[in-house]
Enzyme design. Structure first.
Site, mmCIF file in Angstrom:
data_model
loop_
_atom_site.group_PDB
_atom_site.id
_atom_site.type_symbol
_atom_site.label_atom_id
_atom_site.label_comp_id
_atom_site.label_asym_id
_atom_site.label_seq_id
_atom_site.Cartn_x
_atom_site.Cartn_y
_atom_site.Cartn_z
ATOM 1 N N HIS A 1 -5.974 15.154 32.030
ATOM 2 C CA HIS A 1 -5.175 14.858 33.238
ATOM 3 C C HIS A 1 -5.597 15.730 34.405
ATOM 4 O O HIS A 1 -4.860 15.869 35.388
ATOM 5 C CB HIS A 1 -3.670 15.059 32.954
ATOM 6 N N GLY B 1 3.122 20.266 20.913
ATOM 7 C CA GLY B 1 3.990 20.213 22.091
ATOM 8 C C GLY B 1 3.787 19.005 22.981
ATOM 9 O O GLY B 1 3.728 19.123 24.199
ATOM 10 N N THR B 2 3.658 17.820 22.353
ATOM 11 C CA THR B 2 3.531 16.613 23.169
ATOM 12 C C THR B 2 4.339 15.471 22.572
ATOM 13 O O THR B 2 4.450 15.339 21.347
ATOM 14 C CB THR B 2 2.048 16.173 23.312
ATOM 15 N N ALA C 1 5.736 26.215 19.647
ATOM 16 C CA ALA C 1 4.275 26.343 19.524
ATOM 17 C C ALA C 1 3.862 27.810 19.466
ATOM 18 O O ALA C 1 3.048 28.209 18.614
ATOM 19 C CB ALA C 1 3.611 25.666 20.714
HETATM 20 N N1 APR Z 1 6.902 24.290 21.479
HETATM 21 C C1 APR Z 1 6.399 23.089 21.076
HETATM 22 N N2 APR Z 1 6.809 21.906 21.579
HETATM 23 C C2 APR Z 1 7.776 21.935 22.515
HETATM 24 C C3 APR Z 1 8.363 23.137 22.983
HETATM 25 C C4 APR Z 1 7.880 24.347 22.421
HETATM 26 N N3 APR Z 1 8.385 25.529 22.812
HETATM 27 N N4 APR Z 1 9.317 22.820 23.925
HETATM 28 C C5 APR Z 1 9.303 21.468 24.035
HETATM 29 N N5 APR Z 1 8.397 20.940 23.187
HETATM 30 C C6 APR Z 1 8.028 19.535 22.994
HETATM 31 C C7 APR Z 1 9.117 18.538 23.282
HETATM 32 O O1 APR Z 1 9.880 18.297 22.106
HETATM 33 C C8 APR Z 1 8.285 17.297 23.674
HETATM 34 O O2 APR Z 1 7.971 16.532 22.520
HETATM 35 O O3 APR Z 1 7.014 19.281 23.943
HETATM 36 C C9 APR Z 1 7.001 17.890 24.245
HETATM 37 C C10 APR Z 1 6.902 17.733 25.749
HETATM 38 O O4 APR Z 1 6.747 16.363 25.979
HETATM 39 P P1 APR Z 1 6.496 15.838 27.467
HETATM 40 O O5 APR Z 1 7.442 16.532 28.375
HETATM 41 O O6 APR Z 1 6.480 14.334 27.391
HETATM 42 O O7 APR Z 1 5.062 16.385 27.824
HETATM 43 P P2 APR Z 1 3.688 15.747 27.414
HETATM 44 O O8 APR Z 1 3.744 15.109 26.065
HETATM 45 O O9 APR Z 1 2.645 16.786 27.620
HETATM 46 O O10 APR Z 1 3.507 14.623 28.536
HETATM 47 C C11 APR Z 1 2.248 14.048 28.591
HETATM 48 O O11 APR Z 1 2.772 12.841 30.592
HETATM 49 O O12 APR Z 1 3.241 12.202 32.708
HETATM 50 C C12 APR Z 1 2.336 12.802 31.909
HETATM 51 O O13 APR Z 1 0.885 14.192 33.060
HETATM 52 C C13 APR Z 1 2.056 14.204 32.317
HETATM 53 O O14 APR Z 1 0.617 15.557 30.963
HETATM 54 C C14 APR Z 1 1.873 14.908 30.974
HETATM 55 C C15 APR Z 1 1.894 13.760 30.002
#
Ligand code: APR
Length: 255
Positions: A126, A197-198, A241
């Site tokens: 990204h 963490g995604t 994480a």
């Molecule tokens: N450790 C591990 N995981 C965690 C923690 C933590 N401390 N805190 C939150 N999470 C998890 C949440 O449970 C969730 O599943 O991290 C994840 C965050 O998810 P999103 O907010 O959807 O982020 P992400 O998956 O990176 O989004 C992907 O969407 O719009 C795009 O560009 C944006 O890069 C982003 C992409």
């Protein structure tokens, strides 16, 4: 939890080719906001009554650069205020131990680079929040902090064009070079994939996990909650994480 950490460490120690997929949850431990879920950036609308996905989109940057930059600046300030955490460092350490360990990150904060992950084995799918570049003449400016202290949108000193970060905004294409590198590495296959963490909201994030599983490789997920991937991984390490990656590396490094 100890058993599944030991099992995951054992599988990663045996693996040669490893892919670590990271999302906002890895940087949540650095204080950066996630996008979805509790307190996520995308939950709800902006004070202007627009979904954040509309405001942080390519068309909005063209139509109303000041409004788009209002929220880009929020992301930029958050990144500048924070720094990589022990989770980023543990991943960089694993990459030092494993010369064929790659990182596929959705994060734009630049924390994997700052933590020492080798750029040649880091796929920033990204893009990133810096350095800024001029949309008209292409001139680069790596003074994000300075621009955020002046009026927005930041303008090119050479031609007056609107500057922007090399980040993939909504309704924009993924960077071709990053996609090519990902496909190239996926064609070689991975022995193990670790999703950290995604929410795994995109097919290019889910695909490497499913492909590795189908080929008999090891798959694991680090996340306090269940995600789209949870039914498909061999191991779901429920937790932060930062904590789990540090424990994993102390097992793998054998100390
Ligand atoms: N450790 C591990 N995981 C965690 C923690 C933590 N401390 N805190 C939150 N999470 C998890 C949440 O449970 C969730 O599943 O991290 C994840 C965050 O998810 P999103 O907010 O959807 O982020 P992400 O998956 O990176 O989004 C992907 O969407 O719009 C795009 O560009 C944006 O890069 C982003 C992409």
């Amino acid at each position: 939890m100890y058993e599944i950490i030991a099992r995951t460490a054992w599988s990663l120690r045996r693996a040669e080719r490893i892919l670590i997929i990271t999302g906002a949850g890895l940087s949540a431990d650095s204080g950066l906001p996630t996008y979805r879920g509790l307190g996520g950036l995308y939950n709800g609308c902006t004070p202007e009554g627009l979904p954040i996905e509309d405001v942080l989109s390519g068309p909005m940057l063209g139509r109303d650069p000041a409004l788009c930059w209002k929220y880009l600046a929020e992301l930029g300030r958050a990144c500048l205020k924070a720094e990589p955490n022990a989770g980023h460092q543990a991943i960089a350490e694993l990459q030092r131990l494993k010369p064929q360990c790659w990182v596929l990150t959705q994060n734009i904060d630049g924390f994997h680079r700052a933590a020492g992950s080798p750029p040649e084995r880091l796929i920033e799918i990204h893009g990133g929040i810096a350095p800024l570049f001029c949309q008209s003449c292409g001139a680069e400016s790596d003074d994000l902090e300075g621009h955020l202290q002046r009026s927005l949108p930041p303008l090119c000193t050479a031609c007056g064009g609107v500057l922007r970060p090399p980040v993939v905004l909504f309704e924009e294409m993924l960077p071709e070079a990053a996609v090519e590198r990902l496909h190239g590495e996926m064609r070689k296959g991975f022995d193990a994939v670790l999703s950290v963490g995604t929410t795994a909201s995109f097919p290019y994030i889910v695909e490497p996990v499913l492909q590795t599983r189908a080929a008999g490789g090891f798959t694991a997920e680090i996340n306090p909650t269940a995600t789209e991937l949870s039914p498909y991984v061999d191991v779901h390490l429920r937790g932060r994480a930062l904590d789990i990656l540090s424990q994993l590396l102390s097992h793998i490094a054998g100390d």
